[in-house]
Scaffold this motif. Structure first.
Motif, PDB file in Angstrom:
ATOM      1  N   TRP A 135     -19.959 -53.143  21.607  1.00 29.65           N
ATOM      2  CA  TRP A 135     -20.520 -53.014  20.251  1.00 29.65           C
ATOM      3  C   TRP A 135     -21.800 -52.188  20.304  1.00 29.65           C
ATOM      4  O   TRP A 135     -22.374 -51.967  21.373  1.00 29.65           O
ATOM      5  CB  TRP A 135     -20.834 -54.389  19.663  1.00 29.65           C
ATOM      6  N   PHE A 136     -22.247 -51.761  19.138  1.00 30.98           N
ATOM      7  CA  PHE A 136     -23.563 -51.128  19.024  1.00 30.98           C
ATOM      8  C   PHE A 136     -24.098 -51.442  17.633  1.00 30.98           C
ATOM      9  O   PHE A 136     -23.344 -51.697  16.697  1.00 30.98           O
ATOM     10  CB  PHE A 136     -23.493 -49.617  19.283  1.00 30.98           C
ATOM     11  N   ILE A 137     -25.426 -51.423  17.502  1.00 28.86           N
ATOM     12  CA  ILE A 137     -26.084 -51.730  16.221  1.00 28.86           C
ATOM     13  C   ILE A 137     -26.749 -50.468  15.705  1.00 28.86           C
ATOM     14  O   ILE A 137     -27.509 -49.814  16.429  1.00 28.86           O
ATOM     15  CB  ILE A 137     -27.141 -52.840  16.393  1.00 28.86           C
ATOM     16  N   LEU A 138     -26.461 -50.149  14.426  1.00 30.65           N
ATOM     17  CA  LEU A 138     -27.113 -49.011  13.781  1.00 30.65           C
ATOM     18  C   LEU A 138     -28.108 -49.531  12.774  1.00 30.65           C
ATOM     19  O   LEU A 138     -27.817 -50.478  12.031  1.00 30.65           O
ATOM     20  CB  LEU A 138     -26.073 -48.149  13.047  1.00 30.65           C
ATOM     21  N   ARG A 139     -29.252 -48.893  12.747  1.00 22.82           N
ATOM     22  CA  ARG A 139     -30.304 -49.322  11.830  1.00 22.82           C
ATOM     23  C   ARG A 139     -30.717 -48.173  10.930  1.00 22.82           C
ATOM     24  O   ARG A 139     -30.835 -47.032  11.371  1.00 22.82           O
ATOM     25  CB  ARG A 139     -31.515 -49.812  12.627  1.00 22.82           C
ATOM     26  N   ASN A 140     -30.951 -48.489   9.666  1.00 20.50           N
ATOM     27  CA  ASN A 140     -31.470 -47.504   8.722  1.00 20.50           C
ATOM     28  C   ASN A 140     -32.242 -48.259   7.649  1.00 20.50           C
ATOM     29  O   ASN A 140     -32.101 -49.467   7.500  1.00 20.50           O
ATOM     30  CB  ASN A 140     -30.307 -46.708   8.105  1.00 20.50           C
ATOM     31  N   VAL A 141     -33.066 -47.523   6.927  1.00 20.19           N
ATOM     32  CA  VAL A 141     -33.793 -48.123   5.810  1.00 20.19           C
ATOM     33  C   VAL A 141     -33.251 -47.487   4.541  1.00 20.19           C
ATOM     34  O   VAL A 141     -33.365 -46.272   4.340  1.00 20.19           O
ATOM     35  CB  VAL A 141     -35.312 -47.884   5.949  1.00 20.19           C
ATOM     36  N   ALA A 176     -16.311 -46.831   3.912  1.00 24.20           N
ATOM     37  CA  ALA A 176     -17.765 -46.974   3.852  1.00 24.20           C
ATOM     38  C   ALA A 176     -18.362 -46.200   5.007  1.00 24.20           C
ATOM     39  O   ALA A 176     -17.968 -46.401   6.154  1.00 24.20           O
ATOM     40  CB  ALA A 176     -18.127 -48.448   3.950  1.00 24.20           C
ATOM     41  N   ARG A 177     -19.323 -45.346   4.698  1.00 23.18           N
ATOM     42  CA  ARG A 177     -19.967 -44.543   5.741  1.00 23.18           C
ATOM     43  C   ARG A 177     -21.413 -44.986   5.846  1.00 23.18           C
ATOM     44  O   ARG A 177     -22.105 -45.106   4.836  1.00 23.18           O
ATOM     45  CB  ARG A 177     -19.894 -43.063   5.385  1.00 23.18           C
ATOM     46  N   PHE A 178     -21.836 -45.202   7.066  1.00 21.05           N
ATOM     47  CA  PHE A 178     -23.222 -45.619   7.301  1.00 21.05           C
ATOM     48  C   PHE A 178     -23.826 -44.749   8.382  1.00 21.05           C
ATOM     49  O   PHE A 178     -23.201 -44.479   9.412  1.00 21.05           O
ATOM     50  CB  PHE A 178     -23.257 -47.095   7.723  1.00 21.05           C
ATOM     51  N   VAL A 179     -25.060 -44.322   8.110  1.00 23.94           N
ATOM     52  CA  VAL A 179     -25.797 -43.498   9.065  1.00 23.94           C
ATOM     53  C   VAL A 179     -26.961 -44.320   9.571  1.00 23.94           C
ATOM     54  O   VAL A 179     -27.620 -45.005   8.798  1.00 23.94           O
ATOM     55  CB  VAL A 179     -26.317 -42.220   8.376  1.00 23.94           C
ATOM     56  N   GLY A 180     -27.220 -44.270  10.860  1.00 20.06           N
ATOM     57  CA  GLY A 180     -28.351 -45.025  11.374  1.00 20.06           C
ATOM     58  C   GLY A 180     -28.625 -44.670  12.813  1.00 20.06           C
ATOM     59  O   GLY A 180     -27.862 -43.939  13.447  1.00 20.06           O
ATOM     60  N   ALA A 216     -41.679 -51.985  13.229  1.00 23.43           N
ATOM     61  CA  ALA A 216     -42.397 -50.714  13.153  1.00 23.43           C
ATOM     62  C   ALA A 216     -42.475 -50.263  11.707  1.00 23.43           C
ATOM     63  O   ALA A 216     -41.823 -50.827  10.818  1.00 23.43           O
ATOM     64  CB  ALA A 216     -41.667 -49.658  13.988  1.00 23.43           C
ATOM     65  N   LEU A 217     -43.261 -49.230  11.468  1.00 26.21           N
ATOM     66  CA  LEU A 217     -43.344 -48.677  10.119  1.00 26.21           C
ATOM     67  C   LEU A 217     -41.979 -48.128   9.723  1.00 26.21           C
ATOM     68  O   LEU A 217     -41.261 -47.590  10.558  1.00 26.21           O
ATOM     69  CB  LEU A 217     -44.378 -47.553  10.088  1.00 26.21           C
ATOM     70  N   PRO A 218     -41.623 -48.293   8.454  1.00 22.72           N
ATOM     71  CA  PRO A 218     -40.249 -47.948   8.058  1.00 22.72           C
ATOM     72  C   PRO A 218     -39.882 -46.491   8.276  1.00 22.72           C
ATOM     73  O   PRO A 218     -38.710 -46.168   8.413  1.00 22.72           O
ATOM     74  CB  PRO A 218     -40.181 -48.325   6.582  1.00 22.72           C
ATOM     75  N   GLU A 219     -40.880 -45.618   8.342  1.00 18.21           N
ATOM     76  CA  GLU A 219     -40.510 -44.204   8.475  1.00 18.21           C
ATOM     77  C   GLU A 219     -39.788 -43.920   9.790  1.00 18.21           C
ATOM     78  O   GLU A 219     -39.030 -42.969   9.894  1.00 18.21           O
ATOM     79  CB  GLU A 219     -41.762 -43.320   8.376  1.00 18.21           C
ATOM     80  N   TYR A 220     -40.012 -44.751  10.812  1.00 19.46           N
ATOM     81  CA  TYR A 220     -39.359 -44.516  12.100  1.00 19.46           C
ATOM     82  C   TYR A 220     -37.891 -44.905  12.090  1.00 19.46           C
ATOM     83  O   TYR A 220     -37.146 -44.553  12.993  1.00 19.46           O
ATOM     84  CB  TYR A 220     -40.084 -45.307  13.208  1.00 19.46           C
ATOM     85  N   SER A 221     -37.469 -45.708  11.080  1.00 12.28           N
ATOM     86  CA  SER A 221     -36.059 -46.114  11.032  1.00 12.28           C
ATOM     87  C   SER A 221     -35.315 -45.458   9.892  1.00 12.28           C
ATOM     88  O   SER A 221     -34.173 -45.773   9.646  1.00 12.28           O
ATOM     89  CB  SER A 221     -35.952 -47.632  10.850  1.00 12.28           C
ATOM     90  N   GLY A 272     -34.521 -52.522   5.023  1.00 10.92           N
ATOM     91  CA  GLY A 272     -33.987 -52.273   6.353  1.00 10.92           C
ATOM     92  C   GLY A 272     -32.600 -52.876   6.488  1.00 10.92           C
ATOM     93  O   GLY A 272     -32.375 -54.015   6.112  1.00 10.92           O
ATOM     94  N   VAL A 273     -31.669 -52.098   6.996  1.00  7.61           N
ATOM     95  CA  VAL A 273     -30.286 -52.550   7.118  1.00  7.61           C
ATOM     96  C   VAL A 273     -29.830 -52.297   8.544  1.00  7.61           C
ATOM     97  O   VAL A 273     -30.049 -51.206   9.078  1.00  7.61           O
ATOM     98  CB  VAL A 273     -29.358 -51.781   6.146  1.00  7.61           C
ATOM     99  N   GLU A 274     -29.219 -53.321   9.157  1.00 13.34           N
ATOM    100  CA  GLU A 274     -28.639 -53.129  10.495  1.00 13.34           C
ATOM    101  C   GLU A 274     -27.183 -53.547  10.440  1.00 13.34           C
ATOM    102  O   GLU A 274     -26.853 -54.575   9.874  1.00 13.34           O
ATOM    103  CB  GLU A 274     -29.376 -53.986  11.524  1.00 13.34           C
TER     104      GLU A 274
END
Lengths: 305, 352
Positions: free
Chosen positions: A144-150, A127-131, A189-194, A155-157
Motif C-alpha cells: 500500500w501507499f498513502i497519498l496526501r493533499n490539501v 475518482a482521481r486523486f493527486v497527492g 507542517a504548514l499546509p503549503e508543503y502538502s 488535509g486529505v490522506e
C-alpha cells in the motif's frame, strides 16, 4: 549460497548498503537508476540485465541491485514465523499477472502521484486523486501507499492498495525522493508543503538515470504535534526551535546502540542471497512488461503524428 | 461494531454451571499419542557410522522403494460406486502456508487462506464392522450405523528417522513412511484402495469445506488474554491490580469456587473445526487450495480438510467420487481454476 564467482561489484554494494540503517543509503546524494534502454537492434540490454558467468561457464541472470528499491513489495515480510517459499512464489506470480494489466510505476516517498480508482459513488464512476506519497509499506499483494493533499484547506490522506483491481491508473507526476523514508510530519507542517494542484501535469525528468533527492526542509506548525518529531531524527524538517528540555528527554529515550545491532537489522530484512534469487525470478517478466509498454507508447505517439 | 462488543462483554447473570462443570473435567490436550499407536520417531542417538555405510544404507532404501511410478486410476482396482447425497468422502491432509488477499468481482477484498495439499496417499481402509470394534469406533458408533475408516498419510520422509514398527505400517502397501497420518471416516461406497493418491483435484471449486486444525499455542496466559477479562484501571491509585481476575465467587451461594471458574492457564493448542469455508481457487499444478476465511492454527501447520457437514452447504451434485484422477488420455487439467465470484488477476481492472 551463490557461488563465489558471482560476487560482482554491485553485489558488494548490496551487502554494504544492506547493513546501513535505512534501505536507502542517504549519504549518497543520488541513486543510479538504470532504465531499460531499448535499442533498435533489440540486442543485449546489458545496462539492465547483468549476465554473469560462474565457474562452470553457465550464465546466471542476476537482477540489478536497484530492483530492491524500485519493487520493494516483491520482498516478503521478514518475520520468520509466517514465511513460506511456495506461498511467496505464488504471490509473486499473481503480482506479475496484475502488473501485466496495469502499469505500477516506480515511485518513492516524496513523489507526487495521481491515482484513478473506480468508485460507484463518484459522478463519473472514476475518482482521481493527486497527492504526495508520504508512506509506503506492506509486502506482496498487500502493498500500500498513502497519498496526501490539501483540498480546499482540508488535509486529505488516502491509503491505496497497489494491487487492488479497482485501481485503473497510477501515474507518477513528479518522481523524486526526500530526505526521510516517511513523511508523516507533513501532517504537522504548514499546509503549503502538502498542497498540490489536482490538475497537475506529469513533469518530465531532466535525467532519466538518476532519481533526484529533494533536500527540502519543511517548516512545522507550532506545537502541539501529532508525534514527538524531535525524537525521530528527521532530516527533512527545519530546526524545531524547542526548549532544551525536549532535546534532553529525547536523548534519554534514544537508542543509539541500535545502529550497531546487526542481528536487529538482519531480522528486519531479507538476506541478500534471497533477494537476488527473488528478483532474478521476476526480472525477466518485469522487463518484458516494461518493453511492451514502451512500444505501445511509441506506437501511440506515432499514430498521433 | 461497538454494539457487538458490548454484548460479548456483558456478564451473564445465570451461568449454566452444570455444563461448565462437566466440560471443565474434560481433558483438552495431551502431549502423548494414544496407547495403541506404535512408537514413531527413532529413539536412538545419532550413530557415528562411516560414509561408506551411510551410502550403503541409502542404496538399500532406494532399492526398497524404487519402481514406484505415478499411480494412475486404471492401475488401482476401485469398485465403481455411485455417489449419493449421504456419502462421506475422504478428506485430505494439507499445510496452511499463509494468507493471501484476493478481490471479488465487485472490488471487495477477501482474506483467503492458502492450503498446500501435501503428497497424500491412502495407507489402508478399515471396513465398518472392524472399525466399530476399535476403541474409538465403539464410542463413535454407539447409537449409529458404523462407517469405515480410511487411514491417509502425507509427507513422505526418510525411513531412517522412524522406528521399524512405524515403517511396517507402510511396508504392506509399499509406500515410503509418511510424517503425518490421519483417519477419515467414510461411507463404504467411498472406500479407496491403498496407495491411492489424493490431490487438490479431490475438491470442487465453490464447495464448502470444514478444516480441522490445532489452534495457535499461546502458552500459559493470563485472564485478560485468555478469557477477555477487563482487568483493573491502569492508574487512579490501583495497587497491583491491572490484569488480574478479581473476584472468583460470591461467598454466599455454595460458598466455594465453582468448577470451571475462568482463571489463568494454558491457552491454545486445541482441536478446532472451522466449518463451511468456501473454496475459491484451486491450483492443480502446485496442489494448492485457496479457501475463503481463516483456518485454525499457525502458518506452516498441518490441517485436515473435509467436505462440509453443514446441511445447507452440502453437495447437491456429485463431486469427484471416490476421488479425482487425472484424465487417462494425458490431457492436462486446467492449471489454475478460479471461482466465478473472484476477480482473476490477469483480467482487466474492475469498473464498478
Amino acid at each position: 549460497m551463490l557461488r563465489r564467482a558471482v560476487l560482482q561489484t554491485f553485489r558488494q554494494g548490496l551487502a554494504q548498503s544492506f547493513f546501513k540503517r535505512n534501505a536507502v543509503s542517504l549519504s549518497e546524494t543520488t541513486v543510479t537508476h538504470q532504465t531499460v534502454e531499448t535499442s533498435d537492434e533489440g540486442g543485449e540490454k546489458f545496462v539492465s540485465t547483468q549476465k554473469t558467468g560462474d565457474e562452470s561457464g553457465n550464465t546466471v541472470i542476476v537482477a540489478p541491485p536497484e530492483f530492491r528499491f524500485m519493487y520493494p513489495e516483491f520482498l516478503p515480510d521478514p518475520a520468520m514465523e509466517t514465511r513460506n517459499r511456495l506461498k511467496e512464489k505464488l504471490e509473486r506470480m499473481d503480482m506479475l499477472q496484475r502488473r501485466s494489466v496495469i502499469e505500477i510505476p516506480e515511485f518513492y516517498t516524496g513523489s507526487v502521484m495521481a491515482v484513478t480508482v473506480s468508485d460507484a459513488n463518484s459522478p463519473n464512476k472514476f475518482a482521481r486523486f493527486v497527492g504526495i506519497c508520504i508512506q509506503r509499506g506492506g509486502s506482496g499483494l498487500r502493498a500500500w501507499f498513502i497519498l496526501r493533499n490539501v483540498v480546499e484547506k482540508q488535509g486529505v490522506e488516502i491509503l491505496y492498495e497497489m494491487y487492488c483491481p479497482l485501481i485503473q491508473k497510477i501515474e507518477v507526476l513528479r518522481l523524486e525522493r526526500r530526505l526521510d523514508e516517511s513523511l508523516l510530519y507533513l501532517r504537522d507542517a504548514l499546509p503549503e508543503y502538502s498542497t498540490f494542484p489536482l490538475d497537475m501535469e506529469p513533469e518530465r525528468r531532466l535525467n532519466n538515470l538518476v532519481v533526484p533527492i529533494n533536500p527540502l526542509k519543511v517548516k512545522l506548525r507550532p506545537r502541539p504535534w501529532l508525534e514527538r518529531w524531535e525524537r525521530q531524527n528527521l532530516q527533512g524538517v527545519e530546526d524545531l526551535n524547542l526548549p532544551q528540555r525536549f532535546y534532553d528527554k529525547a536523548e534519554k529515550v534514544a537508542k543509539p546502540w541500535e545502529k550497531y545491532d546487526l542481528m536487529l537489522h538482519y531480522r528486519k530484512t531479507i538476506p541478500a542471497e534471497e533477494q537476488e534469487k527473488i528478483f532474478a525470478e521476476v526480472q525477466s517478466q518485469l522487463q518484458q512488461q516494461e518493453l511492451k509498454r514502451k512500444m505501445r507508447r511509441r506506437r501511440g505517439s506515432d499514430n498521433e503524428q | 461494531m461497538v454494539f457487538h462488543k458490548r454484548r460479548w462483554l456483558v456478564r451473564r447473570l445465570f451461568f449454566n454451571h452444570e455444563q461448565i462443570r462437566t466440560m471443565s473435567r474434560v481433558k483438552r490436550r495431551t502431549t502423548h499419542p494414544p496407547y495403541w499407536h506404535v512408537l514413531k520417531n527413532n529413539q536412538r542417538e545419532d550413530e557415528k557410522i562411516s560414509s561408506d555405510n551411510l551410502r550403503f544404507v541409502r542404496e538399500v532404501i532406494q532399492d526398497k522403494y524404487k519402481n514406484k511410478s505415478p499411480i494412475k486410476g486404471s492401475d488401482l482396482d476401485i469398485e465403481k460406486t455411485v455417489w449419493d447425497p449421504k456419502t462421506k468422502r475422504s478428506g485430505v491432509i494439507a499445510r496452511n502456508i499463509g494468507v493471501q488477499h484476493m478481490w471479488e468481482k465487485d472490488g471487495k477484498k477477501v482474506i483467503c487462506t492458502v492450503l498446500h495439499v501435501l503428497d497424500n496417499h491412502v495407507v489402508r481402509y478399515v471396513p465398518p464392522e472392524e472399525y466399530a470394534k476399535s476403541v474409538i469406533g465403539t464410542k463413535m458408533f454407539k447409537n449409529r450405523k458404523p462407517l469405515g475408516c480410511l487411514v491417509v498419510g502425507a509427507e513422505a520422509a526418510n525411513p531412517d528417522r522412524f522406528t521399524r514398527q512405524y515403517c511396517s505400517l507402510f511396508d504392506e502397501v509399499g509406500l515410503l513412511p509418511k510424517k503425518r497420518l490421519a483417519r477419515f471416516i467414510v461411507t463404504p461406497n467411498a472406500a479407496l484402495p491403498p496407495c491411492t493418491p489424493l490431490t487438490a483435484g479431490h475438491f470442487v471449486i465453490g464447495q464448502a469445506v470444514d478444516v480441522y486444525g490445532k489452534t495457535i499455542d499461546y502458552g500459559f496466559q493470563g485472564v485478560v488474554k485468555r478469557w477477555g477479562f477487563k482487568g483493573g484501571p491502569a492508574s487512579h491509585g490501583a495497587t497491583k491490580f491491572h490484569r488480574r481476575g478479581g473476584t472468583i465467587g460470591t461467598g454466599r451461594d455454595k460458598a466455594r469456587v465453582w468448577p470451571g471458574q475462568k482463571m489463568p492457564g494454558h491457552m491454545g493448542s486445541e482441536r478446532r473445526f472451522n466449518r463451511g469455508l468456501k473454496i475459491v481457487r484451486i491450483n492443480m499444478k502446485y496442489n494448492i487450495i485457496y479457501v475463503k476465511g481463516t483456518v485454525p492454527g499457525p502458518t506452516n501447520s498441518i490441517v485436515q480438510i473435509f467436505d462440509t457437514i453443514l446441511p445447507r452447504r452440502r453437495f447437491t451434485e456429485a463431486p469427484p467420487h471416490p476421488t479425482y484422477f487425472p484424465p487417462e488420455d494425458g490431457t492436462l487439467p486446467q492449471e489454475d481454476i478460479w471461482d466465478s465470484s473472484l476477480h482473476v488477476f490477469g483480467s482487466p481492472s474492475i469498473s464498478v
